[in-house]
Motif scaffolding. Structure first.
Motif, PDB file in Angstrom:
ATOM      1  N   GLN A  32       5.037  -6.096   4.965  1.00  0.00           N
ATOM      2  CA  GLN A  32       3.897  -6.495   4.140  1.00  0.00           C
ATOM      3  C   GLN A  32       3.265  -5.296   3.435  1.00  0.00           C
ATOM      4  O   GLN A  32       2.851  -5.400   2.271  1.00  0.00           O
ATOM      5  CB  GLN A  32       2.831  -7.185   5.013  1.00  0.00           C
ATOM      6  N   ALA A  33       3.185  -4.171   4.135  1.00  0.00           N
ATOM      7  CA  ALA A  33       2.386  -3.042   3.653  1.00  0.00           C
ATOM      8  C   ALA A  33       3.147  -2.115   2.717  1.00  0.00           C
ATOM      9  O   ALA A  33       2.527  -1.335   1.975  1.00  0.00           O
ATOM     10  CB  ALA A  33       1.847  -2.247   4.838  1.00  0.00           C
ATOM     11  N   LEU A  34       4.481  -2.138   2.742  1.00  0.00           N
ATOM     12  CA  LEU A  34       5.260  -1.317   1.810  1.00  0.00           C
ATOM     13  C   LEU A  34       5.223  -1.925   0.407  1.00  0.00           C
ATOM     14  O   LEU A  34       5.234  -3.148   0.241  1.00  0.00           O
ATOM     15  CB  LEU A  34       6.715  -1.208   2.266  1.00  0.00           C
ATOM     16  N   LYS A  35       5.207  -1.070  -0.585  1.00  0.00           N
ATOM     17  CA  LYS A  35       5.363  -1.527  -1.962  1.00  0.00           C
ATOM     18  C   LYS A  35       6.809  -1.968  -2.174  1.00  0.00           C
ATOM     19  O   LYS A  35       7.711  -1.499  -1.463  1.00  0.00           O
ATOM     20  CB  LYS A  35       5.015  -0.394  -2.930  1.00  0.00           C
ATOM     21  N   PRO A  36       7.084  -2.837  -3.113  1.00  0.00           N
ATOM     22  CA  PRO A  36       8.479  -3.189  -3.408  1.00  0.00           C
ATOM     23  C   PRO A  36       9.292  -1.936  -3.727  1.00  0.00           C
ATOM     24  O   PRO A  36       8.861  -1.072  -4.490  1.00  0.00           O
ATOM     25  CB  PRO A  36       8.348  -4.086  -4.641  1.00  0.00           C
ATOM     26  N   ARG A  39      20.591   7.759  15.991  1.00  0.00           N
ATOM     27  CA  ARG A  39      19.219   8.169  16.255  1.00  0.00           C
ATOM     28  C   ARG A  39      18.224   7.786  15.162  1.00  0.00           C
ATOM     29  O   ARG A  39      17.032   7.653  15.429  1.00  0.00           O
ATOM     30  CB  ARG A  39      19.188   9.685  16.445  1.00  0.00           C
ATOM     31  N   PHE A  40      18.692   7.607  13.923  1.00  0.00           N
ATOM     32  CA  PHE A  40      17.769   7.420  12.805  1.00  0.00           C
ATOM     33  C   PHE A  40      18.135   6.177  11.996  1.00  0.00           C
ATOM     34  O   PHE A  40      19.306   5.838  11.865  1.00  0.00           O
ATOM     35  CB  PHE A  40      17.791   8.640  11.881  1.00  0.00           C
ATOM     36  N   LEU A  41      17.107   5.552  11.457  1.00  0.00           N
ATOM     37  CA  LEU A  41      17.297   4.368  10.629  1.00  0.00           C
ATOM     38  C   LEU A  41      16.458   4.486   9.372  1.00  0.00           C
ATOM     39  O   LEU A  41      15.319   4.938   9.401  1.00  0.00           O
ATOM     40  CB  LEU A  41      16.902   3.119  11.421  1.00  0.00           C
ATOM     41  N   LYS A  42      17.040   4.038   8.272  1.00  0.00           N
ATOM     42  CA  LYS A  42      16.314   3.913   7.014  1.00  0.00           C
ATOM     43  C   LYS A  42      16.602   2.529   6.440  1.00  0.00           C
ATOM     44  O   LYS A  42      17.746   2.057   6.484  1.00  0.00           O
ATOM     45  CB  LYS A  42      16.767   4.971   6.007  1.00  0.00           C
ATOM     46  N   THR A  43      15.568   1.875   5.945  1.00  0.00           N
ATOM     47  CA  THR A  43      15.749   0.577   5.328  1.00  0.00           C
ATOM     48  C   THR A  43      14.781   0.417   4.178  1.00  0.00           C
ATOM     49  O   THR A  43      13.812   1.170   4.052  1.00  0.00           O
ATOM     50  CB  THR A  43      15.578  -0.562   6.350  1.00  0.00           C
ATOM     51  N   LYS A  44      15.067  -0.548   3.341  1.00  0.00           N
ATOM     52  CA  LYS A  44      14.333  -0.711   2.077  1.00  0.00           C
ATOM     53  C   LYS A  44      13.717  -2.098   1.994  1.00  0.00           C
ATOM     54  O   LYS A  44      14.334  -3.087   2.382  1.00  0.00           O
ATOM     55  CB  LYS A  44      15.274  -0.483   0.905  1.00  0.00           C
ATOM     56  N   LYS A  45      12.506  -2.139   1.449  1.00  0.00           N
ATOM     57  CA  LYS A  45      11.890  -3.426   1.133  1.00  0.00           C
ATOM     58  C   LYS A  45      12.225  -3.802  -0.309  1.00  0.00           C
ATOM     59  O   LYS A  45      12.010  -3.018  -1.228  1.00  0.00           O
ATOM     60  CB  LYS A  45      10.363  -3.344   1.299  1.00  0.00           C
ATOM     61  N   ILE A  46      12.769  -4.975  -0.502  1.00  0.00           N
ATOM     62  CA  ILE A  46      13.140  -5.392  -1.855  1.00  0.00           C
ATOM     63  C   ILE A  46      11.891  -5.828  -2.620  1.00  0.00           C
ATOM     64  O   ILE A  46      10.861  -6.135  -2.042  1.00  0.00           O
ATOM     65  CB  ILE A  46      14.165  -6.539  -1.825  1.00  0.00           C
ATOM     66  N   ARG A  73       0.807  -1.227   0.000  1.00  0.00           N
ATOM     67  CA  ARG A  73       0.000   0.000   0.000  1.00  0.00           C
ATOM     68  C   ARG A  73       0.837   1.272   0.000  1.00  0.00           C
ATOM     69  O   ARG A  73       0.479   2.264  -0.616  1.00  0.00           O
ATOM     70  CB  ARG A  73      -0.927   0.000   1.214  1.00  0.00           C
ATOM     71  N   TRP A  74       1.957   1.267   0.737  1.00  0.00           N
ATOM     72  CA  TRP A  74       2.707   2.498   1.007  1.00  0.00           C
ATOM     73  C   TRP A  74       4.049   2.517   0.282  1.00  0.00           C
ATOM     74  O   TRP A  74       4.700   1.487   0.142  1.00  0.00           O
ATOM     75  CB  TRP A  74       2.961   2.662   2.512  1.00  0.00           C
ATOM     76  N   ASP A  75       4.462   3.712  -0.141  1.00  0.00           N
ATOM     77  CA  ASP A  75       5.810   3.922  -0.657  1.00  0.00           C
ATOM     78  C   ASP A  75       6.792   4.203   0.478  1.00  0.00           C
ATOM     79  O   ASP A  75       7.968   3.843   0.399  1.00  0.00           O
ATOM     80  CB  ASP A  75       5.833   5.105  -1.635  1.00  0.00           C
ATOM     81  N   VAL A  76       6.295   4.872   1.510  1.00  0.00           N
ATOM     82  CA  VAL A  76       7.143   5.253   2.650  1.00  0.00           C
ATOM     83  C   VAL A  76       6.335   5.110   3.932  1.00  0.00           C
ATOM     84  O   VAL A  76       5.169   5.515   3.993  1.00  0.00           O
ATOM     85  CB  VAL A  76       7.616   6.721   2.530  1.00  0.00           C
TER      86      VAL A  76
END
Length: 289
Positions: free
Chosen positions: A239-243, A282-289, A187-190
Motif C-alpha cells: 500500500q505504502a510504496l509508490k507504483p 539471504r536477500f530479496l528484492k521485489t517491485k510494486k506494479i 508514500r515511499w519509493d523504496v
C-alpha cells in the motif's frame, strides 16, 4: 604484556586468526597502533594507564563479550558506527544488502533517474533500523534521497541518532512498531528492512557471545511465525510504496520461500533472490506494479 600473549588468551573462544584480528583491531581503535607498530613490539611500550585499560578490555573479551561492544564501535560499509548492547551489531551480510541497493551497475539501483516518474528526492524507508547502519549508509551513498528510519526501541533510536550526527547523515528517525504500521498510501519509493528473523530452533547452533550479549528482540522472529515481520512489512509496503517502488529484505534462508510466496500472493512482482558471500539465500528484492 605482548601481542602474542594477548591473542593467545582468546584462543579458548576463537580460532587463532580471529583472535589475532580482534586484538589488532582493539590496538588500532583504542590505542592507535598500526600493524607495523604491533609487529615491532610497541604493545610493551604502552603506559601504565594504557596497559591497565587494555587488561580490562581483554578480560571482557575472555568472557565472550563481542569486541564491538567492548570498544563501542563496529565497522560497516567503510564507516564506524557506535554500538552498545541495546542494538544489534551490524553484519557484513547487511553491508551486501546496502551495496545491492546502491549499486550503479544494477539496472534497478535506487537512483531517482532509475525510478518510475523520476521522482526527486527519492523517498526511502528503513524499517527496524537498530544502530542506523542501513539508513545512514543509504543517506550518505544516495545524497539526493530523503531517508526515514523506524524502530520500536528507544535505545536503538538514541544510538542511531548519535550515529547519524557523528557521520553527517540526514535521516529522520521515528518510534514506530513494524507490526502496527500507519495507513500510508503511495508514500515511499523504496522500503528496506532487516527485521528479527532467527528461528527458535536455530538457537542451539548460535555463538554464545551472540546469545549472551546481543538483544534477543532484534535477533529472533516470533516463535509462532518466524516470517511474521516480513509479512506485516509486505502488507504495509504493497500500500505504502509508490507504483514502481521497490521492497528489499535481508532474510533467513529458512524462510525465503515462505516470504517470497507471500509477497507474490499479495501482489508483488519481479521477485529476485540473491545469495550472500557464503552462498546462502539471504536477500530479496521485489517491485510494486
Amino acid at each position: 604484556m605482548t601481542y602474542e600473549t594477548l591473542w593467545h588468551r582468546l584462543t579458548n573462544l576463537y580460532e587463532a586468526d580471529e583472535a589475532k584480528a580482534i586484538v589488532r583491531w582493539v590496538l588500532d581503535v583504542r590505542f592507535g597502533m598500526s600493524l607495523a607498530d604491533i609487529l615491532c613490539g610497541k604493545v610493551t611500550e604502552l603506559s601504565a594507564n594504557d596497559q591497565e585499560e587494555l587488561e580490562k578490555i581483554v578480560q571482557r573479551l575472555e568472557k565472550g563479550e563481542p569486541v564491538q561492544y567492548v570498544i563501542g564501535v563496529a565497522d560497516f560499509c567503510g564507516r564506524q558506527f557506535h554500538v552498545s548492547p541495546g542494538v544489534l551489531i551490524p553484519r557484513p551480510e547487511t553491508a551486501e544488502l546496502c551495496r545491492w541497493i546502491t549499486s550503479h551497475g544494477d539496472r534497478h539501483a535506487v537512483r531517482p533517474s532509475d525510478l518510475t516518474a523520476c521522482l526527486s528526492p527519492c523517498e526511502v524507508l528503513d524499517i527496524g533500523t537498530g544502530s542506523g547502519c542501513i539508513a545512514i549508509t543509504l543517506a550518505l551513498e544516495i545524497p539526493e534521497a530523503k531517508v526515514t528510519a523506524w524502530d520500536i526501541s528507544d535505545t536503538a533510536l538514541r544510538i542511531a541518532r548519535q550515529n547519524a550526527e557523528a557521520l553527517g547523515a540526514d535521516v529522520t528517525f521515528k518510534h514506530q512498531d513494524a507490526l502496527n504500521p500507519p495507513a500510508d498510501s503511495r508514500r515511499w519509493d523504496v522500503i528496506v528492512s532487516n527485521p528479527p528473523y532467527i528461528c527458535t530452533e536455530e538457537r542451539d547452533g548460535m555463538a554464545k557471545n551472540v546469545l549472551d550479549y546481543e538483544p534477543h528482540e532484534a535477533l529472533f522472529g516470533p516463535e509462532e511465525d518466524p516470517a511474521l515481520f516480513y509479512k506485516c512489512i509486505g502488507d504495509y509496503a504493497i500500500q505504502a510504496l509508490k507504483p514502481g517502488g521497490y521492497l528489499y529484505y535481508e532474510l533467513n534462508p529458512l524462510t525465503v520461500d515462505d516470504v517470497s510466496n507471500y509477497l507474490h500472493k499479495i501482489g508483488f512482482t519481479e521477485i529476485e533472490i540473491r545469495e550472500d558471500q557464503y552462498g546462502k539465500r539471504r536477500f530479496l528484492k521485489t517491485k510494486k506494479i
